[in-house]
Structure formats: C-alpha cells, structure tokens
Design a protein around this motif. Structure first.
Motif, PDB file in Angstrom:
ATOM      1  N   SER A 115      14.690  38.374 -14.578  1.00  0.00           N
ATOM      2  CA  SER A 115      14.086  39.265 -13.574  1.00  0.00           C
ATOM      3  C   SER A 115      14.994  39.319 -12.358  1.00  0.00           C
ATOM      4  O   SER A 115      15.931  38.526 -12.211  1.00  0.00           O
ATOM      5  CB  SER A 115      12.706  38.752 -13.155  1.00  0.00           C
ATOM      6  N   TRP A 116      14.708  40.265 -11.490  1.00  0.00           N
ATOM      7  CA  TRP A 116      15.468  40.408 -10.251  1.00  0.00           C
ATOM      8  C   TRP A 116      15.377  39.126  -9.425  1.00  0.00           C
ATOM      9  O   TRP A 116      16.372  38.625  -8.899  1.00  0.00           O
ATOM     10  CB  TRP A 116      14.914  41.595  -9.466  1.00  0.00           C
ATOM     11  N   GLU A 117      14.171  38.568  -9.298  1.00  0.00           N
ATOM     12  CA  GLU A 117      13.973  37.385  -8.470  1.00  0.00           C
ATOM     13  C   GLU A 117      14.763  36.193  -8.992  1.00  0.00           C
ATOM     14  O   GLU A 117      15.434  35.490  -8.232  1.00  0.00           O
ATOM     15  CB  GLU A 117      12.482  37.032  -8.396  1.00  0.00           C
ATOM     16  N   ILE A 118      14.681  35.959 -10.305  1.00  0.00           N
ATOM     17  CA  ILE A 118      15.373  34.808 -10.885  1.00  0.00           C
ATOM     18  C   ILE A 118      16.888  34.960 -10.741  1.00  0.00           C
ATOM     19  O   ILE A 118      17.604  33.999 -10.422  1.00  0.00           O
ATOM     20  CB  ILE A 118      14.977  34.648 -12.369  1.00  0.00           C
ATOM     21  N   THR A 119      17.391  36.153 -10.955  1.00  0.00           N
ATOM     22  CA  THR A 119      18.836  36.379 -10.907  1.00  0.00           C
ATOM     23  C   THR A 119      19.401  36.061  -9.532  1.00  0.00           C
ATOM     24  O   THR A 119      20.356  35.275  -9.401  1.00  0.00           O
ATOM     25  CB  THR A 119      19.161  37.849 -11.271  1.00  0.00           C
ATOM     26  N   PHE A 120      18.834  36.644  -8.490  1.00  0.00           N
ATOM     27  CA  PHE A 120      19.406  36.459  -7.156  1.00  0.00           C
ATOM     28  C   PHE A 120      19.049  35.097  -6.561  1.00  0.00           C
ATOM     29  O   PHE A 120      19.835  34.545  -5.773  1.00  0.00           O
ATOM     30  CB  PHE A 120      18.983  37.609  -6.245  1.00  0.00           C
ATOM     31  N   ALA A 121      17.925  34.523  -6.953  1.00  0.00           N
ATOM     32  CA  ALA A 121      17.615  33.154  -6.524  1.00  0.00           C
ATOM     33  C   ALA A 121      18.574  32.156  -7.176  1.00  0.00           C
ATOM     34  O   ALA A 121      18.938  31.146  -6.571  1.00  0.00           O
ATOM     35  CB  ALA A 121      16.171  32.807  -6.873  1.00  0.00           C
ATOM     36  N   SER A 122      19.021  32.452  -8.391  1.00  0.00           N
ATOM     37  CA  SER A 122      19.993  31.578  -9.062  1.00  0.00           C
ATOM     38  C   SER A 122      21.325  31.583  -8.323  1.00  0.00           C
ATOM     39  O   SER A 122      21.971  30.533  -8.167  1.00  0.00           O
ATOM     40  CB  SER A 122      20.197  32.040 -10.507  1.00  0.00           C
ATOM     41  N   ILE A 123      21.749  32.766  -7.872  1.00  0.00           N
ATOM     42  CA  ILE A 123      22.990  32.840  -7.091  1.00  0.00           C
ATOM     43  C   ILE A 123      22.838  32.037  -5.803  1.00  0.00           C
ATOM     44  O   ILE A 123      23.759  31.316  -5.382  1.00  0.00           O
ATOM     45  CB  ILE A 123      23.351  34.302  -6.781  1.00  0.00           C
ATOM     46  N   ALA A 124      21.672  32.133  -5.169  1.00  0.00           N
ATOM     47  CA  ALA A 124      21.421  31.366  -3.945  1.00  0.00           C
ATOM     48  C   ALA A 124      21.532  29.870  -4.220  1.00  0.00           C
ATOM     49  O   ALA A 124      22.115  29.124  -3.414  1.00  0.00           O
ATOM     50  CB  ALA A 124      20.037  31.709  -3.391  1.00  0.00           C
ATOM     51  N   GLY A 125      20.997  29.429  -5.347  1.00  0.00           N
ATOM     52  CA  GLY A 125      21.095  28.019  -5.704  1.00  0.00           C
ATOM     53  C   GLY A 125      22.532  27.566  -5.890  1.00  0.00           C
ATOM     54  O   GLY A 125      22.912  26.462  -5.464  1.00  0.00           O
ATOM     55  N   LEU A 126      23.355  28.403  -6.517  1.00  0.00           N
ATOM     56  CA  LEU A 126      24.779  28.073  -6.672  1.00  0.00           C
ATOM     57  C   LEU A 126      25.455  27.917  -5.309  1.00  0.00           C
ATOM     58  O   LEU A 126      26.291  27.022  -5.114  1.00  0.00           O
ATOM     59  CB  LEU A 126      25.485  29.166  -7.467  1.00  0.00           C
ATOM     60  N   CYS A 127      25.106  28.776  -4.373  1.00  0.00           N
ATOM     61  CA  CYS A 127      25.695  28.696  -3.035  1.00  0.00           C
ATOM     62  C   CYS A 127      25.320  27.379  -2.348  1.00  0.00           C
ATOM     63  O   CYS A 127      26.157  26.769  -1.662  1.00  0.00           O
ATOM     64  CB  CYS A 127      25.251  29.882  -2.188  1.00  0.00           C
ATOM     65  N   VAL A 128      24.085  26.937  -2.522  1.00  0.00           N
ATOM     66  CA  VAL A 128      23.661  25.661  -1.941  1.00  0.00           C
ATOM     67  C   VAL A 128      24.461  24.508  -2.542  1.00  0.00           C
ATOM     68  O   VAL A 128      24.952  23.619  -1.818  1.00  0.00           O
ATOM     69  CB  VAL A 128      22.153  25.437  -2.159  1.00  0.00           C
ATOM     70  N   LEU A 129      24.633  24.516  -3.856  1.00  0.00           N
ATOM     71  CA  LEU A 129      25.404  23.457  -4.517  1.00  0.00           C
ATOM     72  C   LEU A 129      26.846  23.435  -4.019  1.00  0.00           C
ATOM     73  O   LEU A 129      27.418  22.367  -3.773  1.00  0.00           O
ATOM     74  CB  LEU A 129      25.369  23.656  -6.029  1.00  0.00           C
ATOM     75  N   PHE A 130      27.442  24.610  -3.837  1.00  0.00           N
ATOM     76  CA  PHE A 130      28.823  24.659  -3.366  1.00  0.00           C
ATOM     77  C   PHE A 130      28.927  24.233  -1.906  1.00  0.00           C
ATOM     78  O   PHE A 130      29.952  23.659  -1.500  1.00  0.00           O
ATOM     79  CB  PHE A 130      29.415  26.047  -3.581  1.00  0.00           C
ATOM     80  N   ALA A 131      27.926  24.532  -1.106  1.00  0.00           N
ATOM     81  CA  ALA A 131      27.950  24.066   0.284  1.00  0.00           C
ATOM     82  C   ALA A 131      28.022  22.551   0.344  1.00  0.00           C
ATOM     83  O   ALA A 131      28.782  21.966   1.136  1.00  0.00           O
ATOM     84  CB  ALA A 131      26.719  24.578   1.027  1.00  0.00           C
ATOM     85  N   ILE A 132      27.254  21.894  -0.523  1.00  0.00           N
ATOM     86  CA  ILE A 132      27.269  20.430  -0.584  1.00  0.00           C
ATOM     87  C   ILE A 132      28.630  19.936  -1.066  1.00  0.00           C
ATOM     88  O   ILE A 132      29.215  18.992  -0.505  1.00  0.00           O
ATOM     89  CB  ILE A 132      26.146  19.930  -1.504  1.00  0.00           C
ATOM     90  N   LEU A 133      29.158  20.561  -2.120  1.00  0.00           N
ATOM     91  CA  LEU A 133      30.453  20.155  -2.678  1.00  0.00           C
ATOM     92  C   LEU A 133      31.574  20.308  -1.653  1.00  0.00           C
ATOM     93  O   LEU A 133      32.438  19.433  -1.511  1.00  0.00           O
ATOM     94  CB  LEU A 133      30.753  20.993  -3.926  1.00  0.00           C
ATOM     95  N   LEU A 134      31.576  21.417  -0.926  1.00  0.00           N
ATOM     96  CA  LEU A 134      32.609  21.642   0.091  1.00  0.00           C
ATOM     97  C   LEU A 134      32.522  20.608   1.206  1.00  0.00           C
ATOM     98  O   LEU A 134      33.546  20.115   1.698  1.00  0.00           O
ATOM     99  CB  LEU A 134      32.450  23.052   0.668  1.00  0.00           C
ATOM    100  N   GLN A 135      31.305  20.274   1.607  1.00  0.00           N
ATOM    101  CA  GLN A 135      31.129  19.280   2.665  1.00  0.00           C
ATOM    102  C   GLN A 135      31.684  17.922   2.222  1.00  0.00           C
ATOM    103  O   GLN A 135      32.272  17.182   3.035  1.00  0.00           O
ATOM    104  CB  GLN A 135      29.648  19.159   3.020  1.00  0.00           C
ATOM    105  N   LEU A 136      31.540  17.600   0.960  1.00  0.00           N
ATOM    106  CA  LEU A 136      31.982  16.294   0.453  1.00  0.00           C
ATOM    107  C   LEU A 136      33.486  16.219   0.241  1.00  0.00           C
ATOM    108  O   LEU A 136      34.083  15.147   0.409  1.00  0.00           O
ATOM    109  CB  LEU A 136      31.269  15.982  -0.864  1.00  0.00           C
ATOM    110  N   ILE A 137      34.139  17.315  -0.117  1.00  0.00           N
ATOM    111  CA  ILE A 137      35.532  17.256  -0.568  1.00  0.00           C
ATOM    112  C   ILE A 137      36.538  17.840   0.422  1.00  0.00           C
ATOM    113  O   ILE A 137      37.610  17.275   0.622  1.00  0.00           O
ATOM    114  CB  ILE A 137      35.660  17.960  -1.940  1.00  0.00           C
ATOM    115  N   VAL A 138      36.228  18.962   1.036  1.00  0.00           N
ATOM    116  CA  VAL A 138      37.212  19.637   1.883  1.00  0.00           C
ATOM    117  C   VAL A 138      37.436  18.853   3.180  1.00  0.00           C
ATOM    118  O   VAL A 138      36.498  18.331   3.777  1.00  0.00           O
ATOM    119  CB  VAL A 138      36.757  21.080   2.195  1.00  0.00           C
ATOM    120  N   ARG A 139      38.707  18.768   3.581  1.00  0.00           N
ATOM    121  CA  ARG A 139      39.089  18.182   4.865  1.00  0.00           C
ATOM    122  C   ARG A 139      39.961  19.171   5.622  1.00  0.00           C
ATOM    123  O   ARG A 139      40.698  19.935   5.020  1.00  0.00           O
ATOM    124  CB  ARG A 139      39.842  16.867   4.659  1.00  0.00           C
ATOM    125  N   ASN A 140      39.881  19.146   6.931  1.00  0.00           N
ATOM    126  CA  ASN A 140      40.586  20.140   7.733  1.00  0.00           C
ATOM    127  C   ASN A 140      42.097  20.012   7.652  1.00  0.00           C
ATOM    128  O   ASN A 140      42.818  21.015   7.674  1.00  0.00           O
ATOM    129  CB  ASN A 140      40.157  20.035   9.199  1.00  0.00           C
TER     130      ASN A 140
END
Length: 434
Positions: free
Chosen positions: A158-183
């Motif tokens: 459905s429309w809701e599941i599709t775009f909510a899934s993308i939102a979930g991926l963005c949250v996971l990547f935000a966490i990953l970037l915070q843990l790994i990336v350094r300035n």
C-alpha cells in the motif's frame, strides 16, 4: 586509508538512499495523481517545491558544514527525510503531501555536499575529481531502486507501507552515520585536504559571512561557468527520472511498464558507466572541459529529444534507447561543474562555491518539470486519463530554451574565465568612426 574508505562507503550509501528519496515519485507518479486527484501542474509541484527547497538550502548547508562538519549535518539530513517520508505516507491531501516533499528536499540538500566534504577531508587532493565522479556513479543506484522495486512494493502492499518503509530506512541510516562518520582524521584538529605531491595541507572551510562568501565566489567567472555547466547538463534527466519519464513512455509512447523501466534503467546505467570516463577526461583536459565534454553533451541531449519529438507516431525502441543514452550523459557531465568550482576557488570558499554550483542543475530541473506540467494542462492533457503523445511532444519542447540559455552562458563565461586567467586576449572595443 581503510578508515577513509569505510566512512566514504557509509556516507555514499546514505547518498544512494537520498537519491532514492529524491526520485521516489518518479515511478509512482500516476499512482500519486490518482491518490491525490492531481492534474499535471499540481503533480509537477511535488517535484518543483522539493527541488526549490533543495536549491535554496545549498548555501545554508555549506555554511553549516563549515561550522559543524559532516557528521551532524548528514545525520540531520537523514532525519528530515525520515520525517518527510512518514508525513508523505499518511498525507490526507495535496497540501500536506507537498509539505512532505519540501521536508524531503531539505533533508536531501544536506547529503551530497556532506559526502563531497568527506572526499575533501579524508582523501588526497589529487583524487578529488575521481572520487566526486565515483560518488555520483554510486548515487545513481538510488534511481534504480526508485524505479521497479519501489513501484513493485507499492503495488504489492500500500501507499502507507511503501513510504513508511523508506522513512524507516532513513532512521536506520541516521543511526549508522552517527556511529561511523567522523568529520576529519584523528591526526588533525580540523577539516583539511592534503596534497600528497607537495605535502601542503589546507583547511577546508568557507567564509562565515554568507554575503562575502557568495560575492567572492560569484566574482570569478569560473564559478559562474560551473553554475551554468551544472544548470544545462542534467535537467532533462532530472525531469525525466523524477516525474515525467514513466508517464511519457507508457501513456505517451505506448510502452509497457517493463519496457519503460528498462529504458529508464539504460539512462541510469549509462550515467554510471560514463562517470569514470568523464572524470578521467576532465582531469586530462582541464582547459577544454566545456568545449570537449559539456557542450557536446548538451547538443547530444537536445538532438536526441528533438528526434523523438519529430518522429511520426510513437518512436521506435532504438530511438528511445538513444534518448536514454543521451540523457545518461548529463549526470557525469554535470560533475565536471564541480571541477570548475574547485579549480577556480581557494579552499576557504570550497563549500560556498560548491553550493552555488549545485544550485544550478536543480533550478533548471524544477523549471523544466514545472513547464512540462503547465504545457500538458494548457493542452487539456493534465491527468492520466487525458495524457497523449502529441501533448507530451509539445510539453517536452519547453526544454529547448533552457538548453539554449545554458549553452550561451557556458560559452560566455568560458571566454571570460580564459581571459581572466590570461589564456585568451580580451576583446578589444572597435574604434568609433569619425
């Protein structure tokens, strides 16, 4: 060096997700039109406002990067895209959905400049051009993910599941970037770029005063050359992949969904294949980039589009594939603009000049998308039920003035740049007759 590659790998993977967010309406534009009961002009506004926010945020993002560095800004970008896609998933009307695309545009704006800063601070200066091209190539896979996989997920769930899934991926990547990336590397105390041939170390920053930084960057015709190069080369592909490509191929040219996806995939793959070649040629031809690479790309795109538009009846598959190849050259050619910006600006204006340059392509993209939508509406072909090949042909002709405008300023600013650098003689004013 292995740590630099890991940080770049995570950052560029985030860029892939960012591109998928940016183009997530491309394959489901017809579904969006049905869901929100939107005509062509309204549908184009989804992409237009998203790109407008993206372009408007480039200079503020550059200054924020100079103040805070890569990690907090790229994490913020991911978080904003997560919020935007979640709002998009449950939008009850067009107004809220357009607001969601604006939030996505703001988040998207933070990612690519952040990855460029990773390149500038973690890799030797000599690798800059190649790494920028490689970043662009890998990022194109985000467009692949937004074509068939996203449409398949939408039609399977459905429309809701599709775009909510993308939102979930963005949250996971935000966490990953915070843990790994350094300035910056632990051996230095600030963001720097290193020339391994000379050992020179330069701080990567830009003027804290926006007005001073922008005026100084724009004062050099090389920056303006970079802007117009980025303005002119990618917008046709942007309009195609972000919104109008799939409707044109299916409702206009009469191609099946699978054929349309295959043609669009060719466009993306060509960009990925040509990226290293364009990067290498740009490095080998620093004084001939515009004439040898950028302007031929513009001419190829315009000729291919005019051939498709002028073809009597639906264009044959081979011609549509040629069109896909032509548009595919736009992405790699647009990366040359960043070579111009880097070449003609000192390190203290790097982010400002990059922001000005990056704005060009998205200004042209939003104008192209909007003009195509308006042209369809003016012909009474503004909904999926009324799309027609003839209407699409006239609508896509609105791209021609953008190519001509951009090509003119590329030639003009190239000449001024060469005069400033002492490579050409200034044009002498003709004497007045007595």
């Amino acid at each position: 060096m292995w740590r630099a590659w890991i940080i770049w790998g995570v950052a560029v993977a985030a860029y892939v997700l960012s591109v998928m967010n940016r183009t997530s309406l491309g394959a489901v534009g017809v579904d969006a039109a049905h869901r929100f009961h939107a005509d062509a002009s309204t549908l184009s506004m989804f992409a237009v406002v998203q790109l407008a926010v993206y372009g408007a945020m480039q200079l503020p993002i550059g200054l924020l990067l100079d103040r805070w560095g890569t990690r907090p800004i790229i994490v913020l970008g991911m978080a904003l895209m997560a919020v935007g896609q979640l709002v998009m998933a449950f939008s009850p009307n067009v107004g809220i959905a357009i607001g969601a695309r604006m939030i996505i545009g703001a988040g998207d704006a933070a990612v690519f400049p952040s990855v460029l800063r990773v390149v500038a601070t973690w890799f030797p200066a000599q690798r800059g051009s190649l790494m920028v091209q490689l970043t662009g190539i890998v990022g194109l896979t985000g467009q692949l993910l937004s074509i068939a996989p996203l449409a398949s997920l939408l039609h399977a769930t459905s429309w809701e599941i599709t775009f909510a899934s993308i939102a979930g991926l963005c949250v996971l990547f935000a966490i990953l970037l915070q843990l790994i990336v350094r300035n910056h590397p632990p051996t230095v105390s600030s963001d720097v770029t290193v020339n391994t041939d000379t050992g020179a170390i330069r701080v990567v920053t830009s003027a804290a005063d926006t007005r001073v930084g922008v005026r100084a960057a724009l004062a050099h015709p090389g920056t303006r050359l970079a802007f117009w190069s980025h303005f002119t080369t990618p917008f046709a592909g942007t309009a195609f992949i972000m919104l109008w490509g799939i409707p044109f191929l299916t409702a206009g040219e009469g191609r099946t969904t699978a054929e349309a996806a295959a043609i669009t995939t060719v466009y993306i793959v060509v960009g990925m294949v040509l990226g290293p070649l364009m990067g290498a040629l740009s490095g080998r031809l620093p004084n001939h980039r515009s004439r040898a690479l950028v302007l031929p790309t513009v001419a190829f795109q315009m000729i291919a589009w005019l051939a498709v538009i002028a073809w009597p009846g639906p264009a044959p598959l081979w011609l549509l594939l040629v069109l896909a190849v032509a548009m595919g050259t736009g992405g790699p050619a647009s990366m040359i603009a960043f070579d111009h910006a880097r070449t003609h600006n000192p390190s203290h204006r790097l982010s400002t000049a990059t922001g000005i340059t990056n704005t060009g392509g998205f200004v042209a993209g939003l104008v192209a998308i909007f003009l195509i939508g308006v042209a369809l509406d003016l012909q009474g072909a503004g909904t999926p039920a009324t799309y027609s090949l003839d209407a699409f042909r006239i609508a896509f002709l609105t791209q021609v003035p953008l190519w001509l405008l951009g090509a003119f300023f590329i030639v003009y600013e190239r000449k001024r740049t060469r005069i400033l650098l002492g490579m050409d003689e200034p044009r002498r004013a003709s004497g007045r007759r007595g």
